[in-house]
Every structure is written in structure tokens, then in C-alpha cells.
Scaffold this motif. Structure first.
Motif, short mmCIF file in Angstrom:
data_model
loop_
_atom_site.label_atom_id
_atom_site.label_comp_id
_atom_site.label_asym_id
_atom_site.label_seq_id
_atom_site.Cartn_x
_atom_site.Cartn_y
_atom_site.Cartn_z
N GLN A 176 14.24 1.98 4.39
CA GLN A 176 14.75 3.04 3.53
C GLN A 176 14.64 2.65 2.06
O GLN A 176 14.34 3.49 1.22
CB GLN A 176 16.18 3.38 3.94
CG GLN A 176 16.19 4.00 5.34
CD GLN A 176 17.33 4.94 5.59
OE1 GLN A 176 18.48 4.56 5.45
NE2 GLN A 176 17.03 6.16 5.97
N ARG A 177 14.83 1.37 1.78
CA ARG A 177 14.68 0.92 0.39
C ARG A 177 13.23 1.07 -0.08
O ARG A 177 12.97 1.44 -1.21
CB ARG A 177 15.11 -0.54 0.25
CG ARG A 177 16.57 -0.63 -0.17
CD ARG A 177 17.02 -2.04 -0.32
NE ARG A 177 17.48 -2.57 0.95
CZ ARG A 177 17.98 -3.79 1.10
NH1 ARG A 177 18.03 -4.61 0.09
NH2 ARG A 177 18.41 -4.17 2.27
N ILE A 178 12.28 0.78 0.84
CA ILE A 178 10.86 0.95 0.48
C ILE A 178 10.57 2.44 0.22
O ILE A 178 9.83 2.79 -0.71
CB ILE A 178 9.93 0.42 1.60
CG1 ILE A 178 10.21 -1.06 1.89
CG2 ILE A 178 8.45 0.63 1.24
CD1 ILE A 178 9.91 -2.01 0.78
N GLY A 179 11.17 3.30 1.04
CA GLY A 179 11.00 4.74 0.83
C GLY A 179 11.46 5.17 -0.55
O GLY A 179 10.80 5.96 -1.23
N VAL A 180 12.59 4.61 -1.00
CA VAL A 180 13.11 4.94 -2.33
C VAL A 180 12.18 4.36 -3.41
O VAL A 180 11.83 5.03 -4.38
CB VAL A 180 14.56 4.41 -2.50
CG1 VAL A 180 15.04 4.62 -3.94
CG2 VAL A 180 15.50 5.10 -1.52
N ALA A 181 11.75 3.10 -3.21
CA ALA A 181 10.86 2.44 -4.18
C ALA A 181 9.56 3.24 -4.31
O ALA A 181 9.06 3.45 -5.42
CB ALA A 181 10.55 1.01 -3.75
N ARG A 182 9.02 3.70 -3.18
CA ARG A 182 7.77 4.45 -3.21
C ARG A 182 7.93 5.73 -4.03
O ARG A 182 7.07 6.08 -4.83
CB ARG A 182 7.33 4.78 -1.78
CG ARG A 182 5.99 5.49 -1.76
CD ARG A 182 5.50 5.75 -0.36
NE ARG A 182 6.37 6.66 0.38
CZ ARG A 182 6.12 7.09 1.60
NH1 ARG A 182 5.05 6.67 2.24
NH2 ARG A 182 6.94 7.91 2.20
N ALA A 183 9.06 6.41 -3.83
CA ALA A 183 9.27 7.66 -4.56
C ALA A 183 9.41 7.42 -6.07
O ALA A 183 9.11 8.28 -6.88
CB ALA A 183 10.50 8.37 -4.02
N MET A 184 9.87 6.20 -6.43
CA MET A 184 10.10 5.91 -7.84
C MET A 184 8.88 5.29 -8.52
O MET A 184 8.89 5.09 -9.75
CB MET A 184 11.27 4.91 -7.99
CG MET A 184 12.61 5.51 -7.65
SD MET A 184 13.90 4.26 -7.71
CE MET A 184 14.08 4.08 -9.46
N GLU A 223 0.83 -1.21 0.00
CA GLU A 223 0.00 0.00 0.00
C GLU A 223 0.86 1.26 0.00
O GLU A 223 0.57 2.24 -0.69
CB GLU A 223 -0.94 0.00 1.21
CG GLU A 223 -2.07 -1.00 1.07
CD GLU A 223 -2.80 -1.27 2.39
OE1 GLU A 223 -3.88 -1.89 2.32
OE2 GLU A 223 -2.29 -0.89 3.48
N ASN A 224 1.93 1.22 0.79
CA ASN A 224 2.84 2.36 0.81
C ASN A 224 3.40 2.66 -0.58
O ASN A 224 3.41 3.80 -1.03
CB ASN A 224 4.00 2.09 1.78
CG ASN A 224 3.77 2.71 3.15
OD1 ASN A 224 3.85 3.93 3.30
ND2 ASN A 224 3.47 1.89 4.12
N ILE A 225 3.84 1.60 -1.25
CA ILE A 225 4.46 1.79 -2.57
C ILE A 225 3.44 2.26 -3.61
O ILE A 225 3.77 3.02 -4.51
CB ILE A 225 5.17 0.48 -3.01
CG1 ILE A 225 6.46 0.34 -2.18
CG2 ILE A 225 5.47 0.47 -4.52
CD1 ILE A 225 7.34 -0.81 -2.55
N ASN A 226 2.17 1.83 -3.42
CA ASN A 226 1.15 2.16 -4.43
C ASN A 226 0.46 3.51 -4.23
O ASN A 226 -0.48 3.83 -4.96
CB ASN A 226 0.07 1.07 -4.45
CG ASN A 226 0.57 -0.14 -5.21
OD1 ASN A 226 1.51 -0.05 -6.00
ND2 ASN A 226 -0.03 -1.29 -4.96
N ILE A 227 0.92 4.30 -3.26
CA ILE A 227 0.20 5.55 -2.97
C ILE A 227 0.03 6.44 -4.21
O ILE A 227 -1.09 6.80 -4.58
CB ILE A 227 0.91 6.33 -1.83
CG1 ILE A 227 0.69 5.59 -0.51
CG2 ILE A 227 0.33 7.76 -1.71
CD1 ILE A 227 1.45 6.16 0.65
#
Ligand SMILES: Nc1ncnc2c1ncn2[C@@H]1O[C@H](COP(=O)(O)OP(=O)(O)OP(=O)(O)O)[C@@H](O)[C@H]1O
Ligand SMILES: [Mg+2]
Length: 334
Positions: free
Chosen positions: A146-154, A98-102
Motif C-alpha cells: 500500500q505504501r508503494i501504491g501511495v509512492a507511485r501516485a506521488m 518499475e511500478n513507481i516509475n510508470i
């Protein structure tokens, strides 16, 4: 391309005014990583957040590909810019998926497209998509978050990324691993990136250019080599450290040095018992110097990937590159 024209930010509270960003002028070219570097409180986060209009500009202007960011729709602007918040900023009540799909959700992507993108991003980050899909951020290590944070931004593949100390607060080994992964990914995605750091070594490793700030002012802007070779003032010189000639060596490989000295494929004259040390052409010069210093005599045979001899390397060769006498380099390494 991101252009800053005489950009100022004054935080105006009832008690006092703080000039957090002071007349900044610089241009970041398309597809390049610019590292914003400087001590705590020098205005890095403020400058970053002005680009996606989370912080207003007091004076001056910022342009994206020649267009003033205030001439663009704020929502459209933020969709075209990925933002990795300092301390990752994942939503604790949402799963990793869900975080990544925002952002894709906001863009009304269909389910299949989102699923595919989620899988792709997790694989890019070296995390198993199925294993993490239903987990919550607190069930992950700091490095994984932190990797999820980067993935989400991308996620929605924005051409511009703002990354606020995305690898801060990690131990050095994981940090270096993520930095290398990040560079590998950037080689294919070629985004325009503003990357905040307060670590000179990280800036040298990642930056096509480095912008060094103090008290909101841009002290120096240039390539890592320019900054290390010619710090513009005392602040920069102190900030980058007195081992800057050694740091410069990490930017070049043995191949660069031999090429510069026209020594590739020169006749190799081996004495019996000499050259215990063999160095690959692609080794960085900082590592090569350490290897040389631990061998007697201080010479090494240089080979290519398949082990074919390509030349010889000795301490004296380093003189061509640094402003420091080779003998002094020795004491700096140890
Ligand atoms: N919302 C705000 N209101 C008032 N002052 C602020 C605000 N945000 C930041 N500042 C001040 O502006 C200056 C720059 O802050 P900023 O967060 O941009 O620094 P930074 O370089 O990102 O620091 P750090 O490395 O600690 O994250 C600091 O003096 C800070 O106290
Ligand atoms: Mg900050």
C-alpha cells in the motif's frame, strides 16, 4: 481546488439504471484533505473516478481550479492527478522500481532524475530503496504494497491526489502508523486530496473536511468537529456512532482546553500526595480523559515538553467543551 456542481452518475445497463452519484455539490480547497466517507456502494469510488475522467459524468460538472475537467486534455489531466487505486493496483509483473516509475517514464524523465525520485519516495515511505528496488509486489507485505501504491501516485508530484481506501485491509496498528506518516508528509507537500474511507475514525484523524454519503447523496459536508458536534440528520448520527462526544475529544489537545478556560499558567496548588498523573500539554483530550479517570483523585498536573508545570486539569474542565456532563463522559470512556 476541486468543485463539484450538481454532479450525477447513472450507470445504465440493459436491465436497470443505478443512480450511483446523486446531485453532489461541494468544494474542496487547495492543499486540504477531504475524506469521502460512507457505507459500501454509496458511490465513493464512482465520484473519485469522475474527477480523473475514468468514469463519465451523466449530469453536472467538475472543475479543477475553476476549469471544467472536460475542457482539459484527458492525458494532461491524469498526469496532474495522482491516483491510488482501491487494493493498491500494483502491476505484478513489474518490480517495485518499475511500478513507481510508470508516470515519470511516460513523461520521459531521464534516468538520473527517475533514480533520484525513486530513492526520495522510498525514503519518504520509510522503505529502504536498495532492498526493494528489484523485488516484485507479491514479495511485499500488504502494508508495504500500500505504501508503494501511495509512492507511485506521488511520483511525478501531482498537485491533486485521489486515494481510494489506501490503508484499507490493514491491521489497526500498521494503519495508524501509515496514517501518521501520511499526515507528516502532507504537512510538507500540501496536496489537494480526495481520500475515500468507510471508517469514521480514519476520517476524523485525516480529514480537514469530511463528506458523508448515503445512496449517492451527500448527507453532510463539514469539518470533523462540525460533523461530530452537529450531525445534520439521522443517517449521519447513526453512521458516526453514539460516542461522538468522545470522538470529538480526539480533535483537541489539553493545551486547547486550558487556553479556552484561561487556565494556562494559573497557580498550581498541589496537595501532598496528589497529582500522581502528569500530562503533556500536547496530549489529545481523549487520551487525557482516560489518564484522568485512572488516577485518584481525578486531577492531573499539566507540563510542557521540558517538564515545566503549566496548569492543572480535572474532569470538570471538560464541561466547557462537550454537550455531555462530565459524569456521563466517564461512563462513555469505559
Ligand atoms: N461499472 C458499473 N456498472 C454498473 N454499476 C456500477 C458500476 N460501478 C459501480 N456500480 C454501482 O454503483 C454504486 C456505487 O458503487 P461504488 O463502487 O462507487 O461504491 P463505493 O462507495 O466505492 O463502495 P465500496 O465502499 O464497496 O468500494 C453501487 O451500487 C455499484 O453497484
Ligand atoms: Mg469503492
Amino acid at each position: 481546488m476541486i468543485t463539484f456542481n450538481n454532479v450525477c452518475k447513472i450507470y445504465d445497463s440493459s436491465t436497470k439504471k443505478i443512480k450511483a452519484v446523486d446531485n453532489v455539490n461541494m468544494t474542496v480547497e487547495k492543499g486540504q484533505i477531504c475524506v469521502l466517507l460512507g457505507p459500501s456502494g454509496c458511490g465513493k469510488t464512482t465520484l473519485l473516478r469522475m474527477v480523473n475522467r475514468l468514469v463519465s459524468i451523466t449530469e453536472g460538472s467538475i472543475e479543477l481550479d475553476g476549469k471544467d475537467i472536460y475542457s482539459l486534455d484527458a492525458i494532461e489531466l491524469r498526469r496532474s492527478i495522482g491516483y491510488v487505486i482501491q487494493q493498491n493496483g500494483l502491476f505484478p509483473n513489474m518490480t517495485i522500481e518499475e511500478n513507481i516509475n510508470i508516470v515519470p517514464k511516460m513523461l520521459n524523465w531521464d534516468e538520473d532524475k527517475m533514480k533520484k525520485r525513486y530513492k526520495e519516495l522510498m525514503e519518504m515511505m520509510g522503505l529502504n530503496p536498495e532492498e526493494y528496488r528489484k523485488r516484485f509486489p507479491w514479495e511485499l507485505s500488504g502494508g508495504q504494497q500500500q505504501r508503494i501504491g501511495v509512492a507511485r501516485a506521488m511520483a511525478a508530484d501531482p498537485p491533486v491526489m485521489l486515494m481510494d481506501e489506501p490503508f484499507g485491509a490493514l491491521d489497526p496498528i500498521i494503519r495508524e502508523h501509515l496514517q501518521n506518516e501520511f499526515l507528516r508528509i502532507q504537512r510538507t507537500v500540501q496536496k489537494t486530496i480526495l481520500f475515500v474511507s468507510h471508517d469514521i475514525d480514519e476520517a476524523i484523524r485525516l480529514g480537514d473536511t469530511i463528506a458523508i454519503f448515503n445512496d449517492g447523496q451527500l448527507m453532510q459536508y463539514g469539518t470533523p468537529d462540525e460533523i461530530l458536534a452537529q450531525p445534520k440528520n439521522q443517517f449521519v448520527e447513526d453512521f458516526i456512532g453514539d460516542d461522538r462526544e468522545i470522538k470529538r475529544l480526539t480533535l483537541l489537545t489539553v493545551k486547547d482546553l486550558l487556553a479556552k478556560k484561561n487556565k494556562i499558567n494559573e497557580t498550581i496548588n498541589l496537595q501532598k500526595g496528589e497529582n500522581q498523573v502528569v500530562i503533556d500539554l500536547d496530549t489529545d483530550l481523549r487520551t487525557a480523559l482516560s489518564m484522568l479517570l485512572s488516577s485518584t483523585p481525578e486531577k492531573a498536573l499539566v507540563t510542557d515538553k521540558s517538564g515545566l508545570p503549566k496548569g492543572m486539569l480535572s474532569i470538570a474542565d471538560f464541561e466547557a467543551l462537550t454537550n455531555v456532563h462530565p459524569q456521563s463522559l466517564k461512563t462513555m470512556v469505559h
